[in-house]
Design a protein around this motif. Structure first.
Motif, PDB file in Angstrom:
ATOM      1  N   SER A  72       0.799  -1.223   0.000  1.00 36.80           N
ATOM      2  CA  SER A  72       0.000   0.000   0.000  1.00 36.80           C
ATOM      3  C   SER A  72       0.831   1.272   0.000  1.00 36.80           C
ATOM      4  CB  SER A  72      -0.921   0.014   1.222  1.00 36.80           C
ATOM      5  OG  SER A  72      -1.749  -1.116   1.229  1.00 36.80           O
ATOM      6  N   ILE A  73       2.082   1.221   0.403  1.00 37.07           N
ATOM      7  CA  ILE A  73       2.872   2.444   0.565  1.00 37.07           C
ATOM      8  C   ILE A  73       3.624   2.822  -0.709  1.00 37.07           C
ATOM      9  CG2 ILE A  73       5.011   1.420   1.445  1.00 37.07           C
ATOM     10  CD1 ILE A  73       3.325   4.541   2.849  1.00 37.07           C
ATOM     11  N   LYS A  74       3.810   1.900  -1.623  1.00 28.22           N
ATOM     12  CA  LYS A  74       4.631   2.162  -2.809  1.00 28.22           C
ATOM     13  C   LYS A  74       4.080   3.307  -3.665  1.00 28.22           C
ATOM     14  CE  LYS A  74       6.397  -2.521  -3.251  1.00 28.22           C
ATOM     15  NZ  LYS A  74       6.378  -3.734  -4.053  1.00 28.22           N
ATOM     16  N   PHE A  75       2.839   3.204  -4.074  1.00 28.03           N
ATOM     17  CA  PHE A  75       2.267   4.222  -4.960  1.00 28.03           C
ATOM     18  C   PHE A  75       2.180   5.602  -4.299  1.00 28.03           C
ATOM     19  CE2 PHE A  75      -1.387   6.492  -6.765  1.00 28.03           C
ATOM     20  CZ  PHE A  75      -0.899   6.682  -8.043  1.00 28.03           C
ATOM     21  N   PRO A  76       1.711   5.709  -3.041  1.00 25.70           N
ATOM     22  CA  PRO A  76       1.666   7.044  -2.419  1.00 25.70           C
ATOM     23  C   PRO A  76       3.034   7.709  -2.291  1.00 25.70           C
ATOM     24  CG  PRO A  76       0.245   5.559  -1.228  1.00 25.70           C
ATOM     25  CD  PRO A  76       0.997   4.734  -2.206  1.00 25.70           C
ATOM     26  N   ILE A  77       4.086   6.947  -2.003  1.00 25.51           N
ATOM     27  CA  ILE A  77       5.426   7.534  -1.889  1.00 25.51           C
ATOM     28  C   ILE A  77       5.900   8.039  -3.246  1.00 25.51           C
ATOM     29  CG2 ILE A  77       7.846   6.988  -1.431  1.00 25.51           C
ATOM     30  CD1 ILE A  77       6.209   7.379   1.085  1.00 25.51           C
ATOM     31  N   ILE A  78       5.668   7.245  -4.290  1.00 21.94           N
ATOM     32  CA  ILE A  78       6.054   7.679  -5.642  1.00 21.94           C
ATOM     33  C   ILE A  78       5.261   8.919  -6.036  1.00 21.94           C
ATOM     34  CG2 ILE A  78       5.993   7.037  -8.086  1.00 21.94           C
ATOM     35  CD1 ILE A  78       6.585   4.146  -7.153  1.00 21.94           C
ATOM     36  N   TYR A  79       3.959   8.922  -5.754  1.00 18.93           N
ATOM     37  CA  TYR A  79       3.134  10.085  -6.067  1.00 18.93           C
ATOM     38  C   TYR A  79       3.626  11.316  -5.318  1.00 18.93           C
ATOM     39  CZ  TYR A  79      -0.652  13.385  -6.119  1.00 18.93           C
ATOM     40  OH  TYR A  79      -1.372  14.527  -6.252  1.00 18.93           O
ATOM     41  N   PHE A  80       3.957  11.149  -4.047  1.00 18.89           N
ATOM     42  CA  PHE A  80       4.420  12.260  -3.230  1.00 18.89           C
ATOM     43  C   PHE A  80       5.703  12.862  -3.805  1.00 18.89           C
ATOM     44  CE2 PHE A  80       6.797  13.921   0.453  1.00 18.89           C
ATOM     45  CZ  PHE A  80       5.891  14.878   0.881  1.00 18.89           C
ATOM     46  N   ALA A  81       6.657  12.007  -4.147  1.00 18.23           N
ATOM     47  CA  ALA A  81       7.934  12.495  -4.683  1.00 18.23           C
ATOM     48  C   ALA A  81       7.738  13.204  -6.023  1.00 18.23           C
ATOM     49  CB  ALA A  81       8.906  11.327  -4.842  1.00 18.23           C
ATOM     50  N   VAL A  82       6.958  12.607  -6.912  1.00 19.99           N
ATOM     51  CA  VAL A  82       6.719  13.219  -8.219  1.00 19.99           C
ATOM     52  C   VAL A  82       5.951  14.530  -8.067  1.00 19.99           C
ATOM     53  CG1 VAL A  82       5.491  12.902 -10.417  1.00 19.99           C
ATOM     54  CG2 VAL A  82       6.864  11.044  -9.481  1.00 19.99           C
ATOM     55  N   SER A  83       4.995  14.551  -7.170  1.00 19.95           N
ATOM     56  CA  SER A  83       4.200  15.756  -6.941  1.00 19.95           C
ATOM     57  C   SER A  83       5.072  16.904  -6.419  1.00 19.95           C
ATOM     58  CB  SER A  83       3.086  15.460  -5.942  1.00 19.95           C
ATOM     59  OG  SER A  83       2.406  16.620  -5.582  1.00 19.95           O
ATOM     60  N   ILE A  84       5.960  16.606  -5.493  1.00 22.62           N
ATOM     61  CA  ILE A  84       6.846  17.637  -4.934  1.00 22.62           C
ATOM     62  C   ILE A  84       7.781  18.178  -6.018  1.00 22.62           C
ATOM     63  CG2 ILE A  84       8.701  18.057  -3.277  1.00 22.62           C
ATOM     64  CD1 ILE A  84       5.875  17.805  -2.065  1.00 22.62           C
ATOM     65  N   VAL A  85       8.380  17.288  -6.790  1.00 26.12           N
ATOM     66  CA  VAL A  85       9.285  17.731  -7.866  1.00 26.12           C
ATOM     67  C   VAL A  85       8.522  18.550  -8.885  1.00 26.12           C
ATOM     68  CG1 VAL A  85      10.732  16.915  -9.759  1.00 26.12           C
ATOM     69  CG2 VAL A  85      10.928  15.856  -7.512  1.00 26.12           C
TER      70      VAL A  85
END
Length: 64
Positions: free
Chosen positions: A8-21
């Motif tokens: 469950s944590i993989k997609f939210p972490i990737i989304y968070f990093a891409v969103s911040i960048v």
């Protein structure tokens, strides 16, 4: 339970990093509350989804 967390944590972490960048490159500022909120909500939805797909052992602890 740990595997549910990992799934469950993989997609939210990737989304968070891409969103911040993305926000830094395009807008030159980051809306942290929105990004963290969406990440947390996505994690909870995915965790619930993966949790509901685990079958329950109805005869657990019953000796026949």
């Amino acid at each position: 339970m740990l595997t549910l967390f990992k799934k469950s944590i993989k997609f939210p972490i990737i989304y968070f990093a891409v969103s911040i960048v993305w926000q830094l490159v395009v807008y030159r500022e980051v809306s942290w509350v929105d990004s963290i909120g969406i990440c947390l909500l996505t994690f909870l939805i995915l965790f619930f989804y993966h949790w509901t797909n685990v079958p329950y052992n109805w005869k657990k602890g019953h000796n026949e």
